[in-house]
Enzyme design. Structure first.
Site, mmCIF file in Angstrom:
data_model
loop_
_atom_site.group_PDB
_atom_site.id
_atom_site.type_symbol
_atom_site.label_atom_id
_atom_site.label_comp_id
_atom_site.label_asym_id
_atom_site.label_seq_id
_atom_site.Cartn_x
_atom_site.Cartn_y
_atom_site.Cartn_z
ATOM 1 N N GLU A 187 -79.658 -8.797 -49.456
ATOM 2 C CA GLU A 187 -80.546 -7.639 -49.432
ATOM 3 C C GLU A 187 -79.924 -6.525 -48.605
ATOM 4 O O GLU A 187 -79.310 -6.771 -47.575
ATOM 5 C CB GLU A 187 -81.892 -8.012 -48.807
ATOM 6 C CG GLU A 187 -82.674 -9.019 -49.610
ATOM 7 C CD GLU A 187 -83.947 -9.458 -48.901
ATOM 8 O OE1 GLU A 187 -84.473 -8.649 -48.088
ATOM 9 O OE2 GLU A 187 -84.416 -10.568 -49.148
ATOM 10 N N CYS A 247 -79.539 -0.772 -43.632
ATOM 11 C CA CYS A 247 -79.521 -2.099 -43.024
ATOM 12 C C CYS A 247 -78.830 -3.027 -44.003
ATOM 13 O O CYS A 247 -79.244 -3.127 -45.165
ATOM 14 C CB CYS A 247 -80.951 -2.573 -42.743
ATOM 15 S SG CYS A 247 -81.048 -4.258 -42.089
ATOM 16 N N CYS A 289 -79.195 -17.569 -44.144
ATOM 17 C CA CYS A 289 -79.009 -17.717 -42.697
ATOM 18 C C CYS A 289 -79.375 -19.142 -42.303
ATOM 19 O O CYS A 289 -80.268 -19.747 -42.895
ATOM 20 C CB CYS A 289 -79.904 -16.725 -41.953
ATOM 21 S SG CYS A 289 -79.676 -16.708 -40.152
ATOM 22 N N CYS A 345 -84.775 -19.297 -37.217
ATOM 23 C CA CYS A 345 -85.825 -18.622 -36.444
ATOM 24 C C CYS A 345 -87.177 -18.800 -37.133
ATOM 25 O O CYS A 345 -87.301 -18.618 -38.347
ATOM 26 C CB CYS A 345 -85.494 -17.145 -36.295
ATOM 27 S SG CYS A 345 -83.972 -16.846 -35.348
ATOM 28 N N CYS A 402 -88.797 -15.876 -39.439
ATOM 29 C CA CYS A 402 -87.936 -15.121 -40.343
ATOM 30 C C CYS A 402 -87.846 -15.739 -41.731
ATOM 31 O O CYS A 402 -87.719 -16.957 -41.879
ATOM 32 C CB CYS A 402 -86.529 -15.020 -39.739
ATOM 33 S SG CYS A 402 -85.390 -14.015 -40.699
ATOM 34 N N GLY A 447 -78.647 -13.069 -42.152
ATOM 35 C CA GLY A 447 -77.453 -13.643 -41.544
ATOM 36 C C GLY A 447 -77.295 -13.276 -40.086
ATOM 37 O O GLY A 447 -77.902 -12.334 -39.573
ATOM 38 N N GLU A 448 -76.465 -14.051 -39.408
ATOM 39 C CA GLU A 448 -76.097 -13.807 -38.011
ATOM 40 C C GLU A 448 -74.683 -13.224 -38.000
ATOM 41 O O GLU A 448 -73.705 -13.932 -38.258
ATOM 42 C CB GLU A 448 -76.156 -15.111 -37.212
ATOM 43 C CG GLU A 448 -75.491 -15.091 -35.848
ATOM 44 C CD GLU A 448 -75.950 -13.962 -34.952
ATOM 45 O OE1 GLU A 448 -75.123 -13.086 -34.637
ATOM 46 O OE2 GLU A 448 -77.137 -13.961 -34.564
ATOM 47 N N SER A 468 -76.973 -6.492 -34.635
ATOM 48 C CA SER A 468 -78.050 -7.324 -34.099
ATOM 49 C C SER A 468 -77.645 -8.789 -34.110
ATOM 50 O O SER A 468 -77.171 -9.304 -35.124
ATOM 51 C CB SER A 468 -79.324 -7.129 -34.934
ATOM 52 O OG SER A 468 -80.355 -7.997 -34.482
ATOM 53 N N LEU A 510 -84.458 -11.311 -28.471
ATOM 54 C CA LEU A 510 -84.980 -12.204 -27.428
ATOM 55 C C LEU A 510 -86.242 -12.912 -27.907
ATOM 56 O O LEU A 510 -86.296 -14.124 -27.988
ATOM 57 C CB LEU A 510 -85.298 -11.412 -26.156
ATOM 58 C CG LEU A 510 -84.127 -11.000 -25.271
ATOM 59 C CD1 LEU A 510 -84.657 -10.420 -23.957
ATOM 60 C CD2 LEU A 510 -83.191 -12.161 -24.990
ATOM 61 N N ASN A 552 -93.800 -8.914 -38.892
ATOM 62 C CA ASN A 552 -94.076 -8.669 -40.303
ATOM 63 C C ASN A 552 -94.404 -10.024 -40.917
ATOM 64 O O ASN A 552 -93.509 -10.851 -41.094
ATOM 65 C CB ASN A 552 -92.848 -8.041 -40.980
ATOM 66 C CG ASN A 552 -93.196 -7.381 -42.299
ATOM 67 O OD1 ASN A 552 -94.152 -7.761 -42.958
ATOM 68 N ND2 ASN A 552 -92.405 -6.381 -42.677
ATOM 69 N N CYS A 557 -86.244 -8.460 -43.462
ATOM 70 C CA CYS A 557 -85.072 -9.101 -44.053
ATOM 71 C C CYS A 557 -85.399 -10.495 -44.590
ATOM 72 O O CYS A 557 -86.114 -11.267 -43.975
ATOM 73 C CB CYS A 557 -83.930 -9.178 -43.038
ATOM 74 S SG CYS A 557 -84.228 -10.216 -41.622
#
Length: 350
Positions: free
Chosen positions: A91, A104, A111, A115, A118, A161-162, A193, A217, A292, A335
């Site tokens: 995306e 973005c 990913c 988390c 997410c 993704g990280e 990020s 965080l 969100n 995302c």
């Protein structure tokens, strides 16, 4: 057949030199790929036909295709689901801000950070993106904007993704984007990020690229952050904040700490005061993000009153804090949501 899209000018020159081609041909090809958005070598009309055919037989120009586009009702946010030739989907988002066009992009297909809030992690990690694939995301939007007489002004690596788990490809991509023969984008217009990959944060500080670092965080104490972000078991909160401090000291750049506010979980007075204490003395700011909601996750948005209270407590403790302006909520702009919906639909058809 080797992919040429994503090569630097120097890499192209080395490739062409090995084939006894004139060095200036690489510059011509780079301009077609990165400035004129060429889809094939046949588009490169200032190259001899036989050279175009020879290059087409040896190299591929690998770009994604558009699967789905969603536009917000206010016309300020557009979300694109792009699919690469191997079927991997990502995306990318365009946000038309008062200060210019911000995008973005994703750095991985999916990913595996896990988390809890997410959508990107719902289907796990498919694979890393190459530098060329990340650049293709940017140029897809740049080409669209160019037809409107506009351009990409700023970029955040904040999609699926990280980024720091795909470190080498991300750094190559950022350097390529900075080149004059690509977009000549200033590093200060780029934000990366991360969920807090401590060794990679320290490596990034040594790269000489003054990009803005944004660290997720989402909790001010270890046990709560571990519940929300499993990566905290490997890189604890205290170590992540210390790495952020080192990054700011090394680069002179203010670090942004992202904090997703979730009702009755991390949005209380206790958490606000703990966060202020944790960040005291840092060259940093806090970006507060009302969650969100993702249906599969079950978290609820905080009340407007609790958001205002949280922000006020930080301000009284002399911590700079802002509440992120929401854009594209009507098109699931968070995302991973569009990709997850697409993949779930495909699974039902199988």
């Amino acid at each position: 057949m080797k992919s040429i899209f994503g090569m630097t000018l120097e890499e192209m020159q080395a490739e062409f030199s090995a084939q006894n081609l004139e060095k200036y041909r690489a510059k011509q090809v780079a301009e077609w790929l990165y400035k004129k958005f060429a889809k094939s070598f046949s588009d490169m009309t200032n190259l001899p036909k036989d050279l175009r055919a020879a290059l087409g037989a040896k190299y591929r120009i690998e770009k994604p295709t558009l699967r789905t586009r969603l536009d917000s009702a206010d016309g300020r946010t557009s979300k694109f689901l792009l699919v690469f030739p191997d079927g991997a989907s990502v995306e990318s988002v365009l946000m038309r801000q008062p200060y210019g066009n911000s995008i973005c992009i994703s750095t991985q297909a999916g990913c595996n950070m896990g988390c809890a809030f997410c959508a990107s992690t719902l289907h796990g990690l498919a694979r890393n993106l190459t530098a060329g694939e990340m650049l293709a995301e940017v140029l897809f939007i740049e080409e669209m904007l160019s037809k409107e007489g506009e351009k990409v002004d700023t970029m955040v690596l904040m999609g699926s993704g990280e980024p720091l788990m795909n470190y080498d490809n991300v750094v190559c991509f950022l350097r390529l984007l900075h080149e004059k023969y690509v977009l000549n984008m200033g590093y200060r217009n780029i934000t990366l990020s991360t969920s807090g990959i401590v060794p990679a944060i320290d490596d990034l500080a040594e790269e000489g690229m003054p990009i803005t670092l944004s660290i997720s965080l989402h909790a001010p104490r270890e046990e709560l952050r571990t519940d929300l972000m499993p990566i905290n078991r490997k890189y604890p909160l205290a170590d992540v904040v210390a790495a952020g401090r080192r990054y700011a000291e090394k680069t002179g750049r203010r670090v942004t700490y992202e904090y997703i506010l979730i009702r009755d979980l991390n949005d209380g007075e206790r958490e606000a005061r703990e966060l202020a204490k944790l960040l005291k003395g840092q060259t940093a700011s806090v970006n507060l993000i009302p969650v969100n909601p993702v249906p599969e996750r079950g978290f609820e948005r905080p009340t407007d009153e609790s958001v205002a209270s949280f922000c006020s407590i930080l301000a009284h403790q002399r911590i700079t804090a802002t509440v992120r302006r929401e854009m594209g909520s009507d098109i699931q702009a968070a995302c991973g949501q569009l990709r997850s919906r697409h993949m779930s639909a495909e699974e039902k058809l199988q």
